[in-house]
Write a protein that holds these residues in place. Structure first.
Motif, short mmCIF file in Angstrom:
data_model
loop_
_atom_site.label_atom_id
_atom_site.label_comp_id
_atom_site.label_asym_id
_atom_site.label_seq_id
_atom_site.Cartn_x
_atom_site.Cartn_y
_atom_site.Cartn_z
N VAL A 153 -15.31 -8.05 5.46
CA VAL A 153 -14.88 -9.41 5.13
C VAL A 153 -15.75 -9.99 4.01
O VAL A 153 -15.24 -10.59 3.05
CB VAL A 153 -14.93 -10.32 6.37
N GLU A 154 -17.06 -9.84 4.11
CA GLU A 154 -17.96 -10.37 3.10
C GLU A 154 -17.70 -9.71 1.74
O GLU A 154 -17.70 -10.38 0.70
CB GLU A 154 -19.41 -10.17 3.52
N GLU A 155 -17.47 -8.40 1.74
CA GLU A 155 -17.18 -7.71 0.48
C GLU A 155 -15.84 -8.17 -0.10
O GLU A 155 -15.72 -8.36 -1.31
CB GLU A 155 -17.15 -6.19 0.72
N ALA A 156 -14.85 -8.38 0.79
CA ALA A 156 -13.55 -8.87 0.32
C ALA A 156 -13.67 -10.25 -0.31
O ALA A 156 -13.09 -10.52 -1.37
CB ALA A 156 -12.56 -8.90 1.48
N LYS A 157 -14.44 -11.14 0.32
CA LYS A 157 -14.63 -12.49 -0.23
C LYS A 157 -15.36 -12.44 -1.57
O LYS A 157 -15.05 -13.21 -2.48
CB LYS A 157 -15.40 -13.36 0.77
N ARG A 158 -16.31 -11.52 -1.69
CA ARG A 158 -17.03 -11.38 -2.96
C ARG A 158 -16.08 -10.94 -4.07
O ARG A 158 -16.11 -11.48 -5.18
CB ARG A 158 -18.15 -10.35 -2.80
N ARG A 159 -15.21 -10.00 -3.78
CA ARG A 159 -14.24 -9.53 -4.77
C ARG A 159 -13.23 -10.61 -5.13
O ARG A 159 -12.86 -10.76 -6.30
CB ARG A 159 -13.52 -8.28 -4.25
N VAL A 160 -12.79 -11.34 -4.12
CA VAL A 160 -11.81 -12.40 -4.37
C VAL A 160 -12.40 -13.51 -5.23
O VAL A 160 -11.71 -14.09 -6.08
CB VAL A 160 -11.26 -12.95 -3.04
#
Length: 643
Positions: A317-324
């Motif tokens: 989730v944290e990696e996804a938010k960083r990419r978004v």
């Protein structure tokens, strides 16, 4: 004041109620100074600067000093279309105002004079020695400030633009806590921009809808531009458009961000062709983009080495938010800035509960922009929204500053008892929070008595009163989460409910009464804040039961929740420190010489420092796994009895 000069002030006192500058050309900023000469030069009684962005600016100077005949009112503003160093200066002699005041005329009178493209209106009143600090009704009782504001601006008027399926309905319903404000999200072409969409759930806002600019429909662009111009020209505040939300879905897989019509609209707005109404771009469906990135990251198996499922999910989730965040910057913010520069604010949002902080950001931007445009509309926007408690605090401050706060440290509370004074303050604060209070528990006599009975204990700590347990005021959300997860039990009151005998004799201004008024304002605001978070958490985790449950942002008020929120504040160990700070301030107030805005500044400080940070609150809210059903099932808690 010169002792040998005859003037209306020799027979009571003439005061400036307010000063209004209107202009036929746009204003940028206006400075007001009221000065009185002294032996050492000049003394500035009052100075205030206002960013205008409108054709009208109204100042309400402090009214704790009668207008001296030697005083001068200075008004200064940049001349339109010229560099800021070219300023227009208007000097008004107080002697002219006093000579124009008719002693046998109406109580309130206006002095008017034109200066080229500008007109100045100074409203004056003679109050026989008592400063007109408070807005009073015909019966000489304090008027509700929120009622006064609603007479000017009964609803926050907003236009929402966006093509079908962009998420307008869910956004409006979530932000304003309603279930019945349906816009043209599903069917293309069914929006009538002139139709006023009202809600039975929230009487403080009115919505206008447009279907967006799809398929190269230039006619829609012209219709929207014409509507905004019609709703901005020479209209009363209540009829004006107060804000525009432009909803744009975050593009995926390299899709186009803005339709041609949206680009043209934003350029016309940024270029000043649509007036000064705030336009805010909203990038919608943030959660959907995060979900897509989570799927992509999971397929990459880059986090497969993390064995614990919960830890692995959190890392994904944290990696996804960083990419978004990178995607939004690249595909949304950068193109918008290339198109219109930095003049148009923007927010990326999701109505998913896990992204509640995005809605609070949207409301924060909207409140600040609208307040800068039309102050009354900004206040009503803060009342109408249902997701940002910090904006509720700011709105309470705006309401208080508008009328009675400046009068708290005046020499008298004119013509009313303390009970009547606190009655109006109580109602105004409750109205600002605009909670789902079907049974009017928050304005009933039982709750008011609870609040009144809390105040005397702040004057002097009772020997048997020990407040050593419970969360700090700013840690209330964590405690709410803990309590709601367990079954309901008897709520042990941590402040005595003995009768508030002081209220009967508190009809004149003393240090004790100033302290009580300030404590009442701060205490009630914090209790409302606790109740806001309690309702929000309950609505998040419980099935409300109606068809629009997913849109509800708060649970109905019950007596149990009111008592719980009140008691949570009363048992906070840092409450005593807060009340000590208020005591230290009020003990040193000099009523005859105290600046009226000094109390305003202190109250603002106390409220700001007692605000639960939105980010911390939502973080704690996410931590709750379940709500015990007993909090909403079964019989409600009775009001505590006096003892």
């Amino acid at each position: 004041m010169s002792s040998n000069t005859s003037s209306p002030n020799d027979r009571g006192g003439v005061y400036i109620l307010d000063i209004t500058l209107t202009s036929t050309k746009p204003l940028k900023s206006v400075v007001l100074r009221i000065e009185t000469p002294t032996n050492t030069g000049g003394s500035v009684i009052h100075r205030e600067e206002r960013t205008a962005e409108t054709l009208r600016v109204t100042f309400v100077p402090p009214r704790d000093t009668p207008l001296a005949i030697e005083s001068t009112v200075h008004i200064e503003y940049p001349r339109p279309y010229l560099l800021n160093r070219f300023k227009k200066n208007i000097n008004i002699k107080a002697a002219d105002l006093l000579r124009a005041y008719r002693q046998d005329g109406d109580k309130d009178q206006a002095w008017t004079k034109s200066y080229g493209s500008a007109k100045i209106i100074v409203r004056l009143a003679n109050h026989s020695g008592d400063a007109p600090t408070f807005a009073l009704d015909a019966g000489n009782q304090l008027r509700s400030t929120t009622d006064d504001i609603r007479r000017i601006c009964p609803r926050f008027r907003i236009l929402v633009l966006g093509k079908s399926g962009v998420g307008k309905s869910s956004l409006i319903n979530k932000a304003f806590g309603v279930t019945d404000a349906q816009v043209s999200d599903e069917m293309r072409g069914d929006a009538d921009i002139d139709r006023e969409i009202l809600s039975n759930d929230n009487p403080f806002f009115v919505l206008h809808d447009s279907r967006g600019f799809e398929g190269g429909e230039t006619a829609t662009l012209g219709l929207v531009q014409n509507f905004i111009k019609r709703r901005g020209e020479n209209l009363e505040i209540k009829a004006k458009l107060h804000a525009v939300w432009v909803c744009v879905e975050i593009p995926t897989k390299g899709g186009r961000l803005l339709e041609t019509g949206v680009e043209e609209f934003l350029k016309s707005g940024a270029g000043g062709h649509l007036g000064k109404v705030p336009i805010i771009v909203i990038f919608t469906k943030l959660d959907a983009v995060v979900a897509e990135e989570k799927i992509a990251i999971t397929k990459e198996k880059s986090h497969a080495a993390i064995k614990d499922n919960n830890e692995r999910e959190a890392a994904i989730v944290e990696e996804a938010k960083r990419r978004v965040k990178i995607i939004v910057e690249r595909d949304c913010i950068a193109p918008l800035k290339d198109l219109v520069g930095t003049d148009v604010p923007y927010v990326a949002v999701s109505t998913n509960t896990l992204y509640s902080n995005t809605l609070t950001q949207l409301i924060d931007v909207t409140f600040k922009r609208v307040t800068g445009y039309i102050r009354e509309a900004g206040i009503i926007s803060g009342i109408s929204q249902k997701v940002n408690p910090q904006v509720k605090i700011l709105t309470s401050i705006e309401v208080g500053k508008r009328n009675y706060w400046k009068g708290l440290a005046s020499e008298t509370v004119p013509g009313m008892t303390m009970e009547k004074f606190l009655e109006v303050i109580h109602v105004d604060i409750v109205k600002v929070w605009n909670l789902d209070d079907e049974h009017n528990y928050l304005t009933c006599s039982e709750f008011k008595k609870m609040m009144l009975r809390t105040v005397p204990n702040a004057d002097k700590r009772e020997p048997n009163q020990t407040i050593v347990t419970g969360p700090n005021i700013l840690g209330a959300v964590e405690s709410i989460v803990t309590f709601l997860a367990g079954p309901v039990g008897p709520i042990v009151l941590h402040v005595t409910t003995a009768a508030a005998e002081w209220i009967d004799n508190a009809n004149r201004q003393t240090h004790d009464n100033l302290r009580r008024m300030m404590i009442y304002i701060v205490s009630l605001t914090i209790v409302m804040q606790n109740l806001f978070w309690t309702q929000s958490i309950l609505a998040t985790k419980l099935n409300i039961g109606d068809e629009g449950a997913s849109n509800r942002v708060s649970a109905p008020i019950t007596r149990r929740l009111v008592i719980f929120a009140w008691n949570l504040y009363c048992r906070a160990p840092d409450r005593e420190s807060l009340l000590t700070d208020i005591r230290n301030y009020t003990d040193n107030v000099k009523f005859l010489t105290q600046r009226s805005d000094a109390t305003v500044e202190k109250l603002t400080h106390f409220l700001r420092t007692s605000t639960i940070n939105n980010e911390d609150g939502f973080k704690q809210q996410k931590g709750i796994k379940e709500i015990h059903k007993s909090w909403v099932d079964g019989d409600d808690e009775p009001w505590p009895s006096a003892h």
